[in-house]
Design an enzyme around this catalytic site. Structure first.
Site, PDB file in Angstrom:
ATOM      1  N   CYS A 111       0.900 -11.816 -15.908  1.00 12.63           N
ATOM      2  CA  CYS A 111       0.187 -12.979 -15.405  1.00 12.63           C
ATOM      3  C   CYS A 111       0.119 -12.981 -13.893  1.00 12.63           C
ATOM      4  O   CYS A 111       0.873 -12.325 -13.199  1.00 12.63           O
ATOM      5  CB  CYS A 111       0.850 -14.261 -15.873  1.00 12.63           C
ATOM      6  SG  CYS A 111       2.468 -14.535 -15.164  1.00 12.63           S
ATOM      7  N   PHE A 250       3.108   2.571  -3.148  1.00 14.98           N
ATOM      8  CA  PHE A 250       2.896   3.985  -3.464  1.00 14.98           C
ATOM      9  C   PHE A 250       4.132   4.800  -3.091  1.00 14.98           C
ATOM     10  O   PHE A 250       4.023   5.896  -2.514  1.00 14.98           O
ATOM     11  CB  PHE A 250       1.653   4.532  -2.756  1.00 14.98           C
ATOM     12  CG  PHE A 250       0.364   3.949  -3.266  1.00 14.98           C
ATOM     13  CD1 PHE A 250      -0.026   4.127  -4.587  1.00 14.98           C
ATOM     14  CD2 PHE A 250      -0.460   3.206  -2.423  1.00 14.98           C
ATOM     15  CE1 PHE A 250      -1.214   3.594  -5.060  1.00 14.98           C
ATOM     16  CE2 PHE A 250      -1.648   2.668  -2.885  1.00 14.98           C
ATOM     17  CZ  PHE A 250      -2.030   2.863  -4.208  1.00 14.98           C
ATOM     18  N   ARG A 252       6.640   7.301  -3.575  1.00 13.66           N
ATOM     19  CA  ARG A 252       6.791   8.525  -4.357  1.00 13.66           C
ATOM     20  C   ARG A 252       7.797   9.424  -3.641  1.00 13.66           C
ATOM     21  O   ARG A 252       8.143   9.176  -2.491  1.00 13.66           O
ATOM     22  CB  ARG A 252       5.452   9.263  -4.476  1.00 13.66           C
ATOM     23  CG  ARG A 252       4.332   8.465  -5.120  1.00 13.66           C
ATOM     24  CD  ARG A 252       4.532   8.345  -6.633  1.00 13.66           C
ATOM     25  NE  ARG A 252       3.321   7.848  -7.283  1.00 13.66           N
ATOM     26  CZ  ARG A 252       3.025   6.572  -7.440  1.00 13.66           C
ATOM     27  NH1 ARG A 252       3.853   5.655  -6.954  1.00 13.66           N
ATOM     28  NH2 ARG A 252       1.919   6.190  -8.063  1.00 13.66           N
ATOM     29  N   ALA A 253       8.233  10.460  -4.331  1.00 16.55           N
ATOM     30  CA  ALA A 253       9.164  11.392  -3.709  1.00 16.55           C
ATOM     31  C   ALA A 253       8.522  12.008  -2.471  1.00 16.55           C
ATOM     32  O   ALA A 253       7.480  12.645  -2.559  1.00 16.55           O
ATOM     33  CB  ALA A 253       9.561  12.474  -4.700  1.00 16.55           C
ATOM     34  N   GLY A 254       9.126  11.760  -1.328  1.00 13.89           N
ATOM     35  CA  GLY A 254       8.645  12.359  -0.098  1.00 13.89           C
ATOM     36  C   GLY A 254       7.532  11.608   0.596  1.00 13.89           C
ATOM     37  O   GLY A 254       7.060  12.049   1.645  1.00 13.89           O
ATOM     38  N   ARG A 255       7.090  10.451   0.047  1.00 10.00           N
ATOM     39  CA  ARG A 255       6.015   9.697   0.719  1.00 10.00           C
ATOM     40  C   ARG A 255       6.083   8.234   0.335  1.00 10.00           C
ATOM     41  O   ARG A 255       6.650   7.855  -0.690  1.00 10.00           O
ATOM     42  CB  ARG A 255       4.638  10.244   0.337  1.00 10.00           C
ATOM     43  CG  ARG A 255       4.314  10.119  -1.154  1.00 10.00           C
ATOM     44  CD  ARG A 255       2.831   9.922  -1.386  1.00 10.00           C
ATOM     45  NE  ARG A 255       2.370   8.626  -0.930  1.00 10.00           N
ATOM     46  CZ  ARG A 255       1.128   8.183  -1.146  1.00 10.00           C
ATOM     47  NH1 ARG A 255       0.255   8.917  -1.791  1.00 10.00           N
ATOM     48  NH2 ARG A 255       0.779   6.979  -0.706  1.00 10.00           N
TER      49      ARG A 255
END
Length: 260
Positions: A111, A250, A252-255
């Site tokens: 929701c 976003f 993520r591994a390394g960013r």
């Protein structure tokens, strides 16, 4: 405020047999959870029936029902034909605040601003500006790497969001899970409140996208940084910037991308 799991007869996971296979599989349980305060209905959410005491506390703090965990005196879990009721007993002062600002929610796992009656009500509960922690350079990578092991239920069935409390160096200290991302965060902030944790020096990592509600709940808990594995919304970014909350998405591994 004990919760006895045997009273519920509802587990966080259920074993079912899919139609196209003979093998049993575990799936996440989703049930309606009604929250009543001193006998008056306040909200109905769809949630995974685990860590319900922490969910009630975290939800109440995020909604401005409580000013601290001490406003909540007791919780009784009452099985109902349609789901579960969390019967909350609160202080007299808290009860008066709620009667002055009554709100009924119709909650869903995905929701947005469920049950908000007006735009004015949207701004009725305003978090105080928060100060972001100073992260170590690899903090997000370290927390992200630790999250899968902390999501015990999700590892068994999939489909559950995770909310993790991490130190500024990335050490993951505490995690909670739910089929709804908002509920997972409520459970986490409720657990932190029960421990009287100092939330100023750490951050929250979520397995989900970054929505307005997650930013709001994070700020209401006095936490200055939210990191999410998926995309942010425009309102989440604007809210975070307005509150001085640091928002990363976003992840993520390394960013990772910083939006506020």
């Amino acid at each position: 405020m004990p919760i006895i799991a045997a009273m519920l007869n509802v587990d966080a996971l259920q074993t079912l047999k899919p139609l196209n296979t003979a093998a049993d599989e575990e799936v996440a349980t989703e049930v309606p959870v009604a929250l009543t305060v001193n006998g008056i209905s306040q909200a109905v959410m769809l949630a995974t029936p685990a860590d319900l005491e922490e969910f009630a506390l975290g939800f109440g703090l995020a909604e401005g029902w409580f000013t601290s965990r001490r406003d909540l005196l007791d919780i009784e879990v009452q099985p109902q034909p349609q789901g579960l009721e969390l019967a909350l007993t609160v202080t007299a002062a808290c009860d008066q605040r709620l009667k002055a600002r009554r709100r009924t929610l119709a909650g869903r796992t995905g929701c947005g601003l469920c049950g908000v009656d007006s735009l004015a009500e949207l701004a009725a509960v305003r978090p105080q500006p928060v100060l972001p922690p100073r992260l170590a350079g690899d903090a997000l990578d370290r927390a992200l790497a630790a999250l899968p092991a902390a999501q015990v239920l999700n590892a068994r069935c999939g489909g559950l969001h995770g909310a993790a409390w991490c130190q500024a160096d990335g050490e993951l200290l505490l995690a909670r899970e739910d089929i709804g991302r908002h509920n997972a965060l409520d459970k986490l902030t409720g657990a932190l409140a029960r421990r009287d944790a100092d939330t100023r020096g750490g951050f929250v990592l979520m397995s989900s996208r970054a929505s307005y509600e997650l930013v709001h709940k994070t700020a209401m808990a006095g936490i200055g940084l939210l990191a999410c594995m998926s995309a942010p919304s425009s309102l989440a970014i604007a809210t975070a910037r307005g509150l001085g909350l640091e928002l990363w998405a976003f992840v993520r591994a390394g960013r990772a991308t910083r939006y506020a």
